[in-house]
Design a protein around this motif. Structure first.
Motif, PDB file in Angstrom:
ATOM      1  N   SER A 120      76.916  54.945  38.920  1.00  0.00           N
ATOM      2  CA  SER A 120      75.662  55.384  39.564  1.00  0.00           C
ATOM      3  C   SER A 120      74.435  54.840  38.824  1.00  0.00           C
ATOM      4  O   SER A 120      73.327  54.909  39.334  1.00  0.00           O
ATOM      5  N   PHE A 121      74.638  54.300  37.612  1.00  0.00           N
ATOM      6  CA  PHE A 121      73.503  53.760  36.844  1.00  0.00           C
ATOM      7  C   PHE A 121      73.119  52.344  37.287  1.00  0.00           C
ATOM      8  O   PHE A 121      72.196  51.754  36.741  1.00  0.00           O
ATOM      9  N   GLU A 131      66.384  56.558  35.949  1.00  0.00           N
ATOM     10  CA  GLU A 131      65.895  57.903  36.290  1.00  0.00           C
ATOM     11  C   GLU A 131      66.966  58.987  36.324  1.00  0.00           C
ATOM     12  O   GLU A 131      66.669  60.131  36.631  1.00  0.00           O
ATOM     13  N   ILE A 132      68.227  58.649  36.000  1.00  0.00           N
ATOM     14  CA  ILE A 132      69.264  59.704  36.021  1.00  0.00           C
ATOM     15  C   ILE A 132      69.271  60.423  34.671  1.00  0.00           C
ATOM     16  O   ILE A 132      69.548  59.814  33.639  1.00  0.00           O
ATOM     17  N   LYS A 280      70.062  74.570  34.869  1.00  0.00           N
ATOM     18  CA  LYS A 280      69.617  73.739  33.735  1.00  0.00           C
ATOM     19  C   LYS A 280      70.031  72.288  33.949  1.00  0.00           C
ATOM     20  O   LYS A 280      69.647  71.418  33.195  1.00  0.00           O
ATOM     21  N   ILE A 281      70.853  72.050  34.976  1.00  0.00           N
ATOM     22  CA  ILE A 281      71.273  70.671  35.285  1.00  0.00           C
ATOM     23  C   ILE A 281      70.457  70.175  36.479  1.00  0.00           C
ATOM     24  O   ILE A 281      70.431  70.822  37.526  1.00  0.00           O
ATOM     25  N   GLU A 282      69.799  69.054  36.283  1.00  0.00           N
ATOM     26  CA  GLU A 282      68.851  68.597  37.310  1.00  0.00           C
ATOM     27  C   GLU A 282      69.343  67.424  38.143  1.00  0.00           C
ATOM     28  O   GLU A 282      68.615  66.928  38.998  1.00  0.00           O
ATOM     29  N   ALA A 283      70.558  66.962  37.867  1.00  0.00           N
ATOM     30  CA  ALA A 283      71.043  65.821  38.653  1.00  0.00           C
ATOM     31  C   ALA A 283      72.551  65.885  38.862  1.00  0.00           C
ATOM     32  O   ALA A 283      73.290  66.443  38.039  1.00  0.00           O
TER      33      ALA A 283
END
Ligand code: KG4
Ligand code: ZN
Length: 347
Positions: A120-121, A131-132, A280-283
């Motif tokens: 995904s990077f 941005e990940i 707390k996990i944003e992605a």
């Protein structure tokens, strides 16, 4: 600056790619997808390894040419060493060892699953996505694996849960075959489901095929579909085979109901994991061949958004098996000094 040649041959795709650490970019990638398995309804290991043997030389040569470099310019070779089909892995690993030995350059052994997790990077143009954020969740769904990981850094990830039997892609492939389509069936299921308007006609059971420990049972779901088709008189349970041709409408309804069911299972899994992490996990990243599915991508993006997180999906050429993800993982392993001995084995 380093140029990393990535090689992938774990299943039925022969692939190569070149990653440039200075530009942080995939300069070229090529994937040869074997067609020899189509008539058998699944990958035949012996045919796969023979085909890798024929194609690996040309695929690597064409990739180097496309990257505008030669083997003399390559700094290190990254190759998938596990997990996969033994014969297939051996072709790629032996080829990579030969190159590394002949050129006296480092060999880097890459776990195929780590490749998918960090695919995904990569942007479609080969540049690296910045941005990940870490930590993030990664849902890997392919023909061989379905798992949820917590990813805390490059090369740092923990398995949260996985399938207890078949992978999600395998369920798509097997049901597609059952209703009359060839292997691999994932993209066909998506097309049929779209034709059916993504309606949940049969409402296959789902809660019992997912669990609070983030494990799944797609073999159980496949059996539920089989029993439902048997109840309608289309399948003989003794042989597990279709007894009659299905109408286009039935094929569409089965495909659509299956896709929606697997979508629900993935959605609930991601929402549970994000809620358990107390936001707390944003992605969340969605990777592997099944992540080519636009319906699933849109569904999971909305689910993540509701939990104040963002979904990132790999571009389609890097969802299915490819060497760009292997070269990318190889590059950060090279930087960390994670070099493999020349007697490294496959698994
Ligand atoms: O990652 P991949 O190329 O190989 C493995 O590592 O297994 O994934 C192949 C899987 C196949 O099961 C295929 O049916 C599935 O990905 N797939 C899809 C779609 N495109 C490929 N599944 C659902 N929807 C799609 N559009
Ligand atoms: Zn794969």
């Amino acid at each position: 600056m380093a140029l990393i040649l990535g090689i992938e041959s774990s299943c039925d795709d022969t692939a190569a790619a070149v990653f440039d650490t200075a530009q942080q970019k995939i300069l070229a990638y090529r994937t040869y997808s074997q067609q020899t398995h189509l008539e058998y309804g699944g990958v035949v290991p012996e045919l796969a390894s023979r085909s890798h043997l024929e194609k690996i030389g040309p695929v690597v040569a064409l990739t180097l040419k496309q990257a505008n470099c030669t083997i003399q310019d390559i700094t290190a070779i990254a190759v998938t060493s596990k997990p996969g089909l033994a014969g297939s892995l051996l072709v790629g690993l032996c080829y990579a060892k030969g190159l590394a030995f002949a050129r006296n350059i480092p060999l880097i052994a890459v776990n195929h699953l780590e490749g998918h997790i960090f695919s995904s990077f990569l942007n479609l143009d080969g540049t690296v996505r910045t941005e990940i954020p870490f930590p993030h969740l990664c849902l890997t769904a392919s023909g061989g694996h379905t798992a949820l990981y917590l990813v805390t850094d490059f090369g740092e990830f923990t398995l949260l849960g996985q399938t207890r039997d078949d992978a999600a892609g395998e369920a798509f492939d097997k049901i597609a075959k059952l209703i009359g389509f060839s292997y691999p069936g994932g993209a066909t299921i998506e097309k049929l489901a779209r034709e059916a308007g993504f309606r949940d006609v049969y409402t296959y059971p789902r809660n019992k095929f997912m669990s609070t420990d983030y494990s799944f049972s797609f073999s159980g779901l496949k059996t539920a579909v089989l029993y439902d088709l048997a109840k309608q008189g289309f399948v003989d349970l003794k042989t597990g085979q279709r007894t009659t041709l299905l109408t286009a409408e039935i094929q569409q309804n089965v495909a659509s109901s299956l896709l929606i069911c697997i979508g629900d299972i993935f959605e609930k899994t991601i929402v549970n994991a994000l809620e358990e992490a107390q936001h707390k996990i944003e992605a969340v990243t969605f990777v592997g061949g099944v992540a080519c599915n636009k319906y699933l991508g849109a569904l999971l993006a909305l689910a993540a958004e509701r939990c104040k997180a963002t979904l990132f999906t790999s571009p389609p050429p890097f969802c299915t098996d490819n060497a760009a993800m292997i070269a990318f993982v190889g590059a950060y392993k090279f930087t960390k000094g994670e070099i493999a001995p020349l007697d490294v084995d496959i698994f």
